[in-house]
Design a protein around this motif. Structure first.
Motif, PDB file in Angstrom:
ATOM      1  N   GLU A 125       0.828  -1.209   0.000  1.00  0.00           N
ATOM      2  CA  GLU A 125       0.000   0.000   0.000  1.00  0.00           C
ATOM      3  C   GLU A 125       0.862   1.259   0.000  1.00  0.00           C
ATOM      4  OE1 GLU A 125      -2.869   2.482   3.069  1.00  0.00           O
ATOM      5  OE2 GLU A 125      -2.389   0.392   3.505  1.00  0.00           O
ATOM      6  N   LYS A 126       1.875   1.276   0.854  1.00  0.00           N
ATOM      7  CA  LYS A 126       2.723   2.469   0.958  1.00  0.00           C
ATOM      8  C   LYS A 126       3.577   2.663  -0.296  1.00  0.00           C
ATOM      9  CE  LYS A 126       1.295   3.089   5.182  1.00  0.00           C
ATOM     10  NZ  LYS A 126       0.175   4.029   5.436  1.00  0.00           N
ATOM     11  N   ILE A 127       4.158   1.587  -0.797  1.00  0.00           N
ATOM     12  CA  ILE A 127       4.989   1.740  -1.988  1.00  0.00           C
ATOM     13  C   ILE A 127       4.112   2.085  -3.192  1.00  0.00           C
ATOM     14  CG2 ILE A 127       5.044  -0.653  -2.839  1.00  0.00           C
ATOM     15  CD1 ILE A 127       8.098   1.656  -2.456  1.00  0.00           C
ATOM     16  N   ILE A 142      10.871   6.302   4.027  1.00  0.00           N
ATOM     17  CA  ILE A 142       9.758   5.753   4.804  1.00  0.00           C
ATOM     18  C   ILE A 142      10.186   4.408   5.365  1.00  0.00           C
ATOM     19  CG2 ILE A 142       7.346   4.981   4.734  1.00  0.00           C
ATOM     20  CD1 ILE A 142       7.271   6.535   1.941  1.00  0.00           C
ATOM     21  N   GLU A 143       9.912   4.182   6.639  1.00  0.00           N
ATOM     22  CA  GLU A 143      10.013   2.823   7.184  1.00  0.00           C
ATOM     23  C   GLU A 143       8.906   2.657   8.221  1.00  0.00           C
ATOM     24  OE1 GLU A 143      13.035  -0.731   8.264  1.00  0.00           O
ATOM     25  OE2 GLU A 143      13.784   1.152   7.445  1.00  0.00           O
ATOM     26  N   ILE A 174       8.705   5.927  10.707  1.00  0.00           N
ATOM     27  CA  ILE A 174       9.354   7.199  10.408  1.00  0.00           C
ATOM     28  C   ILE A 174       9.134   7.590   8.946  1.00  0.00           C
ATOM     29  CG2 ILE A 174      11.627   6.272   9.740  1.00  0.00           C
ATOM     30  CD1 ILE A 174      12.786   8.676  11.431  1.00  0.00           C
ATOM     31  N   LEU A 175       8.902   8.872   8.764  1.00  0.00           N
ATOM     32  CA  LEU A 175       8.897   9.506   7.447  1.00  0.00           C
ATOM     33  C   LEU A 175       9.797  10.717   7.542  1.00  0.00           C
ATOM     34  CD1 LEU A 175       7.886  10.169   4.565  1.00  0.00           C
ATOM     35  CD2 LEU A 175       5.948  11.358   5.630  1.00  0.00           C
ATOM     36  N   SER A 203      -0.108  11.266   1.085  1.00  0.00           N
ATOM     37  CA  SER A 203      -0.204  10.093   0.221  1.00  0.00           C
ATOM     38  C   SER A 203       0.030   8.789   0.982  1.00  0.00           C
ATOM     39  CB  SER A 203       0.800  10.207  -0.922  1.00  0.00           C
ATOM     40  OG  SER A 203       0.749   9.082  -1.759  1.00  0.00           O
ATOM     41  N   VAL A 204       1.050   8.772   1.839  1.00  0.00           N
ATOM     42  CA  VAL A 204       1.381   7.517   2.551  1.00  0.00           C
ATOM     43  C   VAL A 204       0.692   7.425   3.910  1.00  0.00           C
ATOM     44  CG1 VAL A 204       3.583   7.306   1.352  1.00  0.00           C
ATOM     45  CG2 VAL A 204       3.501   8.471   3.579  1.00  0.00           C
ATOM     46  N   GLY A 205       0.000   8.481   4.332  1.00  0.00           N
ATOM     47  CA  GLY A 205      -0.746   8.426   5.581  1.00  0.00           C
ATOM     48  C   GLY A 205       0.095   8.441   6.823  1.00  0.00           C
TER      49      GLY A 205
END
Length: 262
Positions: free
Chosen positions: A170-172, A204-205, A242-243, A256-258
């Motif tokens: 979902e994130k990628i 992002i992780e 983390i972002l 976008s990634v929430g």
């Protein structure tokens, strides 16, 4: 406290430099991983323990009143100032004789990152930051990327077996939907420093630990990057998300990634 922090910062630079040389001398040759596999893509080498013990001894001798926490040994000592070490970040790379790995040492004052030193000896790169004094790569000041259009952005996302596949996808997928270019390099600490110096526009992780980010947090802040509130949201005591992002795409990437930013 400023003078005390400066003394610690200078000491940390010397200690991590020595530790990085030790790690480089112990690096396995290229080939299949020479390490113990803890879980899927999670490795432990002899060097991890040796480097952590070396840094712990040196910092205790220099600053016996300070706390200390390491990836391998956990929280060994308590203090209002606490050193947090990742002896080898990017162990999967290190265990195969690759170059993208580092020794990372951060200093926390309570829950505030105040100093960080990250040395990638095989790349001949040293990242440093002291709160209020800027961030540097090999002595040259660094700043986050000036990119403002996600369609020209390069975003790295770390992978962990602790993240369900649908969440990762979902994130990628959200990164791809923005038009950004995805990357994965195998070292969270170096990905974060890449954001700090503008080589990446975001990292992002979903599940990452304090020792992976402790040194990088102050480097990111001093370089002008925007970062999610990792420590506030549970990263002090356990894994967190983390972002880190260049300011010009921060709002778009966060939405976008929430992952909310601080």
């Amino acid at each position: 406290m400023s003078a005390a922090l400066e003394r610690r910062f200078e000491a940390a630079r010397a200690v991590v430099d020595d530790a990085a040389r030790m790690a480089l001398s112990m690096r396995p040759p290229s080939g299949g991983p020479i390490a113990v596999q803890k879980s899927a893509q999670d490795w432990l080498t002899e060097t991890d323990g040796a480097v952590e013990a070396f840094i712990s001894r040196r910092m205790q001798a220099l600053f016996p009143e300070d706390g200390f926490q390491g990836e391998e040994g956990g929280r060994a000592r308590d203090g209002s100032l606490r050193w947090v070490v990742d002896p080898i970040d990017g162990t999967s790379n290190y265990a195969r004789g690759r170059n993208r790995w580092c020794v990372s040492l951060g200093l926390l004052e309570g829950d505030r990152p105040v100093a960080g030193v990250i040395v990638a000896p095989a790349l001949r790169e040293t990242y440093t930051a002291l709160a209020g004094h800027g961030a540097y790569l090999n002595g040259e000041k660094i700043t986050a990327s000036t990119v403002t259009d996600p369609r020209s952005a390069m975003i790295e996302m770390g992978w962990s077996s602790r993240v369900p596949k649908p969440v990762f996808m979902e994130k990628i997928g959200a990164v791809l939907d923005l038009g950004a270019m995805p990357r994965s390099g195998g070292s969270g600490a170096l990905a974060l420093t890449d954001v700090a110096c503008g080589r990446l526009d975001g990292y992002i992780e979903i599940v990452i630990n304090l020792w992976d980010v402790a040194a990088a947090l102050v480097i990111l802040s001093e370089a002008g990057a925007r970062v999610s509130p990792f420590l506030r949201d549970g990263g002090i005591e356990g894994p967190g998300t983390i972002l880190a992002t260049a300011p010009g795409i921060a709002d778009a990437l966060s939405a976008s990634v929430g992952i909310p930013l601080g």
